[in-house]
Scaffold this motif. Structure first.
Motif, PDB file in Angstrom:
ATOM      1  N   SER A 165       0.917  -1.337  -0.353  1.00  0.00           N
ATOM      2  CA  SER A 165       0.227  -0.102  -0.187  1.00  0.00           C
ATOM      3  C   SER A 165       0.843   1.156   0.115  1.00  0.00           C
ATOM      4  O   SER A 165       1.904   1.620   0.137  1.00  0.00           O
ATOM      5  N   THR A 166       0.178   2.467   0.030  1.00  0.00           N
ATOM      6  CA  THR A 166       0.705   3.392  -0.132  1.00  0.00           C
ATOM      7  C   THR A 166       2.032   3.505   1.303  1.00  0.00           C
ATOM      8  O   THR A 166       2.836   4.808   1.358  1.00  0.00           O
ATOM      9  N   ASN A 167       0.797   4.048   2.427  1.00  0.00           N
ATOM     10  CA  ASN A 167       1.488   4.419   3.456  1.00  0.00           C
ATOM     11  C   ASN A 167       2.846   2.843   3.934  1.00  0.00           C
ATOM     12  O   ASN A 167       3.899   4.164   4.457  1.00  0.00           O
ATOM     13  N   THR A 168       2.708   1.834   3.600  1.00  0.00           N
ATOM     14  CA  THR A 168       3.513   0.910   3.816  1.00  0.00           C
ATOM     15  C   THR A 168       5.020   1.226   2.892  1.00  0.00           C
ATOM     16  O   THR A 168       6.177   1.258   3.140  1.00  0.00           O
ATOM     17  N   MET A 169       4.869   1.137   1.709  1.00  0.00           N
ATOM     18  CA  MET A 169       5.815   1.651   0.557  1.00  0.00           C
ATOM     19  C   MET A 169       6.847   3.055   1.184  1.00  0.00           C
ATOM     20  O   MET A 169       8.113   2.550   0.861  1.00  0.00           O
ATOM     21  N   VAL A 170       5.810   4.673   1.064  1.00  0.00           N
ATOM     22  CA  VAL A 170       6.288   5.541   1.628  1.00  0.00           C
ATOM     23  C   VAL A 170       7.216   4.754   3.308  1.00  0.00           C
ATOM     24  O   VAL A 170       8.697   5.257   3.018  1.00  0.00           O
ATOM     25  N   ALA A 171       6.434   4.478   3.949  1.00  0.00           N
ATOM     26  CA  ALA A 171       7.541   3.719   5.056  1.00  0.00           C
ATOM     27  C   ALA A 171       8.871   3.107   4.862  1.00  0.00           C
ATOM     28  O   ALA A 171       9.772   3.189   5.229  1.00  0.00           O
ATOM     29  N   GLU A 172       8.984   1.770   4.031  1.00  0.00           N
ATOM     30  CA  GLU A 172       9.858   1.423   3.779  1.00  0.00           C
ATOM     31  C   GLU A 172      11.170   1.820   2.888  1.00  0.00           C
ATOM     32  O   GLU A 172      12.292   1.987   3.519  1.00  0.00           O
ATOM     33  N   LEU A 173      10.442   2.966   2.028  1.00  0.00           N
ATOM     34  CA  LEU A 173      11.239   4.354   1.761  1.00  0.00           C
ATOM     35  C   LEU A 173      12.548   5.115   2.634  1.00  0.00           C
ATOM     36  O   LEU A 173      13.351   4.650   2.852  1.00  0.00           O
ATOM     37  N   VAL A 174      11.425   5.731   3.823  1.00  0.00           N
ATOM     38  CA  VAL A 174      12.260   6.112   4.302  1.00  0.00           C
ATOM     39  C   VAL A 174      12.454   5.393   5.787  1.00  0.00           C
ATOM     40  O   VAL A 174      13.816   6.252   6.021  1.00  0.00           O
TER      41      VAL A 174
END
Length: 199
Positions: A165-174
């Motif tokens: 999901s979007t939030n999971t993907m962003v958190a993984e990148l950050v």
């Protein structure tokens, strides 16, 4: 069970497929505006990490319409370089698109497409077959019917595509919210961001 890859910004490229103002109307399993907002969040994350961005559209002069104007406002350079397909369903089968992806030099691909059951399922599987690690962002995509969404998700997983999901993907990148990118991106994960116009 196969171990999930850890995606790092320096190894990733973002692919956005067919987020067009006409095609978004095919999304029925979620609010179409939400899928566009999530695509924009992914774009902002990619820009924060200076990740390559590849956009593509299909038959902009037909019922599908142009790419959503919000994409142009957020990432004008990637928008200007978008691959304009003339009807090829699987974006990966268009050599201009697959060559643009190869030219990024990245082997981890974050992919969102306007419809899960048509625009997302085929290129994600093709990318895995071509040797890439792929995460498909499901809430920046959607389907007209629940059966299409469910069967496409199963097919992608069986082919080796990782679903996210979007939030999971962003958190993984950050990785760390205290970084400059983390502090810039965490406000985008708010539960109720302002609505974007579809047109």
């Amino acid at each position: 069970m196969e171990k999930s890859p850890h995606f790092k910004p320096a190894q990733c490229a973002l692919l956005l497929i067919d987020h067009q103002v006409g095609t978004t109307q095919l999304i029925k399993n979620m609010n179409p505006d939400q899928s566009i907002r999530n695509a924009i969040t992914l774009l902002k994350a990619a820009l924060a990490f200076d990740m390559p961005i590849v956009m593509t559209s299909s038959q902009e002069d037909h019922v599908q319409g142009p790419l959503h104007p919000s994409l142009e406002r957020v990432a004008p350079e990637a928008f200007a370089k978008r691959v304009k397909r003339q009807g090829v369903v699987n974006a990966w089968d268009d050599p201009h698109f697959s060559e643009a992806v190869s030219a990024t030099g990245r082997k981890q691909l974050i992919i969102a497409a306007v419809t899960t059951d048509i625009c997302l399922v085929f290129p994600t599987i093709s990318a895995v077959e071509a040797g890439y690690e792929v995460q498909a962002v499901l809430d920046a995509s959607g389907s007209s019917f629940s059966i299409g969404e469910e069967t496409s998700r199963r097919r992608m997983e069986r082919a080796g595509v990782w679903l996210t999901s979007t939030n999971t993907m962003v958190a993984e990148l950050v990785g760390n919210w205290a970084t400059p990118q983390g502090m810039a991106l965490v406000p985008l994960l708010a539960a109720d961001p302002p609505m974007l116009p579809v047109y």
